[in-house]
Motif scaffolding. Structure first.
Motif, PDB file in Angstrom:
ATOM      1  N   LEU A 104       3.344  -0.774   4.616  1.00 39.83           N
ATOM      2  CA  LEU A 104       3.414   0.151   3.489  1.00 39.83           C
ATOM      3  C   LEU A 104       4.623  -0.125   2.596  1.00 39.83           C
ATOM      4  O   LEU A 104       4.538   0.010   1.369  1.00 39.83           O
ATOM      5  CB  LEU A 104       3.449   1.593   3.986  1.00 39.83           C
ATOM      6  CG  LEU A 104       2.090   2.238   4.269  1.00 39.83           C
ATOM      7  CD1 LEU A 104       2.258   3.660   4.774  1.00 39.83           C
ATOM      8  CD2 LEU A 104       1.211   2.223   3.025  1.00 39.83           C
ATOM      9  N   VAL A 105       5.738  -0.508   3.177  1.00 35.69           N
ATOM     10  CA  VAL A 105       6.908  -0.838   2.363  1.00 35.69           C
ATOM     11  C   VAL A 105       6.616  -2.071   1.512  1.00 35.69           C
ATOM     12  O   VAL A 105       6.967  -2.138   0.328  1.00 35.69           O
ATOM     13  CB  VAL A 105       8.150  -1.046   3.247  1.00 35.69           C
ATOM     14  CG1 VAL A 105       9.298  -1.653   2.448  1.00 35.69           C
ATOM     15  CG2 VAL A 105       8.588   0.280   3.856  1.00 35.69           C
ATOM     16  N   TRP A 106       5.928  -3.065   2.098  1.00 38.14           N
ATOM     17  CA  TRP A 106       5.548  -4.246   1.315  1.00 38.14           C
ATOM     18  C   TRP A 106       4.605  -3.857   0.185  1.00 38.14           C
ATOM     19  O   TRP A 106       4.776  -4.300  -0.965  1.00 38.14           O
ATOM     20  CB  TRP A 106       4.872  -5.282   2.220  1.00 38.14           C
ATOM     21  CG  TRP A 106       4.468  -6.522   1.480  1.00 38.14           C
ATOM     22  CD1 TRP A 106       5.236  -7.610   1.190  1.00 38.14           C
ATOM     23  CD2 TRP A 106       3.168  -6.794   0.919  1.00 38.14           C
ATOM     24  NE1 TRP A 106       4.508  -8.541   0.484  1.00 38.14           N
ATOM     25  CE2 TRP A 106       3.242  -8.064   0.301  1.00 38.14           C
ATOM     26  CE3 TRP A 106       1.974  -6.089   0.885  1.00 38.14           C
ATOM     27  CZ2 TRP A 106       2.153  -8.645  -0.338  1.00 38.14           C
ATOM     28  CZ3 TRP A 106       0.885  -6.655   0.234  1.00 38.14           C
ATOM     29  CH2 TRP A 106       0.972  -7.922  -0.357  1.00 38.14           C
ATOM     30  N   LEU A 107       3.621  -3.033   0.476  1.00 41.41           N
ATOM     31  CA  LEU A 107       2.704  -2.586  -0.561  1.00 41.41           C
ATOM     32  C   LEU A 107       3.446  -1.812  -1.655  1.00 41.41           C
ATOM     33  O   LEU A 107       3.137  -1.950  -2.845  1.00 41.41           O
ATOM     34  CB  LEU A 107       1.609  -1.713   0.049  1.00 41.41           C
ATOM     35  CG  LEU A 107       0.568  -2.433   0.912  1.00 41.41           C
ATOM     36  CD1 LEU A 107      -0.301  -1.423   1.657  1.00 41.41           C
ATOM     37  CD2 LEU A 107      -0.298  -3.352   0.066  1.00 41.41           C
ATOM     38  N   GLY A 108       4.416  -1.007  -1.250  1.00 42.12           N
ATOM     39  CA  GLY A 108       5.212  -0.296  -2.241  1.00 42.12           C
ATOM     40  C   GLY A 108       6.022  -1.229  -3.110  1.00 42.12           C
ATOM     41  O   GLY A 108       6.162  -1.014  -4.319  1.00 42.12           O
ATOM     42  N   ASN A 109       6.548  -2.282  -2.517  1.00 45.90           N
ATOM     43  CA  ASN A 109       7.333  -3.250  -3.283  1.00 45.90           C
ATOM     44  C   ASN A 109       6.504  -3.964  -4.338  1.00 45.90           C
ATOM     45  O   ASN A 109       6.998  -4.261  -5.430  1.00 45.90           O
ATOM     46  CB  ASN A 109       7.967  -4.281  -2.350  1.00 45.90           C
ATOM     47  CG  ASN A 109       9.145  -3.728  -1.580  1.00 45.90           C
ATOM     48  OD1 ASN A 109       9.806  -2.787  -2.020  1.00 45.90           O
ATOM     49  ND2 ASN A 109       9.411  -4.288  -0.408  1.00 45.90           N
ATOM     50  N   VAL A 110       5.237  -4.263  -4.025  1.00 44.36           N
ATOM     51  CA  VAL A 110       4.396  -4.986  -4.978  1.00 44.36           C
ATOM     52  C   VAL A 110       3.628  -4.035  -5.896  1.00 44.36           C
ATOM     53  O   VAL A 110       2.856  -4.503  -6.745  1.00 44.36           O
ATOM     54  CB  VAL A 110       3.404  -5.930  -4.253  1.00 44.36           C
ATOM     55  CG1 VAL A 110       4.146  -6.897  -3.342  1.00 44.36           C
ATOM     56  CG2 VAL A 110       2.356  -5.151  -3.469  1.00 44.36           C
ATOM     57  N   SER A 111       3.842  -2.724  -5.753  1.00 44.04           N
ATOM     58  CA  SER A 111       3.036  -1.763  -6.509  1.00 44.04           C
ATOM     59  C   SER A 111       3.279  -1.828  -8.012  1.00 44.04           C
ATOM     60  O   SER A 111       2.377  -1.527  -8.798  1.00 44.04           O
ATOM     61  CB  SER A 111       3.278  -0.346  -5.995  1.00 44.04           C
ATOM     62  OG  SER A 111       4.630   0.033  -6.169  1.00 44.04           O
TER      63      SER A 111
END
Length: 484
Positions: A312-319
């Protein structure tokens, strides 16, 4: 004297703030809301002769559109709130204003310029005059009361106009927000939330309601004033700032996760049935604010939220990139590859999955190949990089070379830990300085960003995202953003 960023609260500087990875994880869900409404549009913004929505079953298509109807508006509103919270949380007291503004501009412009160029090359140049694409290029298009200008070239970038205003005005807003006495913060936060309803009320009662836009239940002037005109979105950003102060001051209560989720569900349901323009911001600004502050408090106290996992942190970073890519991938790519065709429900679901995967891949490319390199190489001037290198070299001097007298003071000062905040949403391990050579410590810092950063985001942004977009990472802590 060079103007600098003040401390968030008056008095002695507070302790270094923890990273907030759960806010980064939350950003992805806001970006996902925007994706759903974009991919379910009944009319394609690039090719208005057909739909983006891939569902041939009319009842399914209309049901999904009704359920996700508020999603895009709410995702952008979330990013704007998050930007105010994260940038306030991750403030660097004493930072030069020019250095701060440089970091914020570098946070949003490289991604924007890449997607602007892609949209112009692929489709927009065929029908976009210079009087339209030039304001979009410099992110002032949302200041113009003309719908086709606001949503020109890469349509999601409209929210970056608001994020840019937030970033530029933040140092001055902070001077005012920090003067609010701690015991009065709740009243000011309530006033900021009420002001969003005031904007909707003015829109509904004082502005002309004709002609109507094709999909949005407002006139172009109403939609501009209520939704895309940057000054009217400042109340969400300021509310995020005030909430950050409440958490920093330890005044935010512990609210059980179940209650937060119930409040979010109630707010979303209200947005589905409330009349426009109240459904765009005002009915969910309180639930979103409660969720952001509560999740931040949980991170501060070391509580698990299930939002701070690696994925989820990775997904947030690429959001932030995920948000900006939607104008090209969803609005142009879907119709370019599949035409205006609509499909049986199982196939349409596969089309939705394909659009999501392609947009996520594009967002990752922006994050890895544009955003992160730009932050590494452009967010600091050559003089600042040289100064940091000198400090690092001074900290590496062996303790036994330190002499007494004035030399000792210089060496100790050189070995002092200087908190540093990154801008990409990642947590950076950092060894503390050694002082006189007898003690050490470690700490972590994390990024600020904003997003629709916008539609936000911050972030956080950054995606300040997410924004918003845009906007500008929410793992802020020196502590958005990538809303944006």
């Amino acid at each position: 004297m060079t103007a600098t960023i003040p401390e968030v609260d008056t008095g002695a500087p507070g302790p270094r703030r923890k990273a907030l990875p759960s806010l980064t994880g939350m950003r992805f869900f806001a970006a996902l809301l925007v994706f759903f409404i974009h991919s379910l549009q009944p009319i394609g913004p690039v090719d208005p002769t057909g739909p983006v929505n891939p569902f041939a079953d009319r009842s399914v298509a209309q049901g999904l559109l009704k359920f996700f109807g508020p999603a895009g508006y709410l995702g952008v509103s979330f990013f704007f709130l998050l930007s105010g919270f994260v940038i306030t949380w991750s403030v660097r007291p004493g930072e030069r204003l020019t250095a701060y503004w440089r970091r914020r501009v570098v946070k949003i412009f490289p991604n924007h310029l890449v997607m602007w160029a892609a949209a112009m090359l692929l489709f927009a140049s065929a029908y976009t005059p210079v009087s339209t694409w030039l304001p979009n290029l410099f992110l002032v298009n949302s200041w113009i009361n003309e719908f086709t200008v606001q949503m020109s070239v890469n349509a999601p970038s409209w929210s970056l106009c608001s994020e840019l205003l937030f970033y530029l005005s933040f140092p001055f807003l902070l001077l005012a927000v920090r003067r609010v006495r701690t015991e009065h913060l709740w009243w000011w936060a309530g006033g900021a939330a009420a002001a969003t309803a005031g904007v909707a009320l003015v829109t509904k009662t004082l502005l002309p309601d004709t002609p109507r836009l094709p999909v949005i239940p407002l006139s172009p002037t109403q939609n501009w004033f209520n939704y895309t005109f940057p000054p009217m979105r400042m109340f969400e950003f300021v509310l995020g700032m005030l909430l950050a102060r409440l958490v920093i001051a330890g005044r935010w209560p512990r609210i059980p996760a179940g209650w937060v989720l119930a409040l979010l569900a109630a707010g979303y349901a209200a947005a589905m049935y409330a009349p426009a323009p109240f459904s765009f911001v005002s009915v969910t600004v309180v639930p979103f604010g409660v969720a952001i502050a509560s999740v931040a408090r949980a991170d501060v106290h070391g509580m698990r939220t299930r939002l701070d996992g690696r994925v989820l942190v990775w997904l947030g970073n690429v959001s932030f990139g995920f948000y900006l890519c939607q104008g090209v991938v969803v609005f142009w790519g879907r119709q370019k590859l599949l035409g205006n065709g609509q499909f049986a429900t199982p196939v349409a679901i596969l089309v939705m999955i394909g659009m999501f995967a392609a947009t996520l891949f594009g967002g990752w490319l922006l994050y890895a190949c544009v955003e992160m390199p730009a932050m590494r190489h452009l967010s600091r001037s050559r003089a600042e990089r040289a100064e940091r290198a000198e400090r690092a070299a001074a900290r590496s001097v062996p303790a036994d070379t330190v002499t007494t007298g004035a030399g000792t003071a210089d060496a100790v000062a050189a070995g002092t830990v200087i908190p540093v905040t990154a801008d990409a949403g990642t947590v950076i391990p950092m060894a503390a300085g050694t002082g006189t050579g007898t003690g050490t410590g470690t700490g972590t810092v994390a990024a600020d960003a904003g997003v629709p950063a916008g539609p936000v985001a911050e972030a956080q942004a950054a995606p300040i995202t997410p924004i918003t977009p845009a906007e500008p990472s929410a793992a802020a802590g020196s502590g958005p953003v990538r809303a944006s």
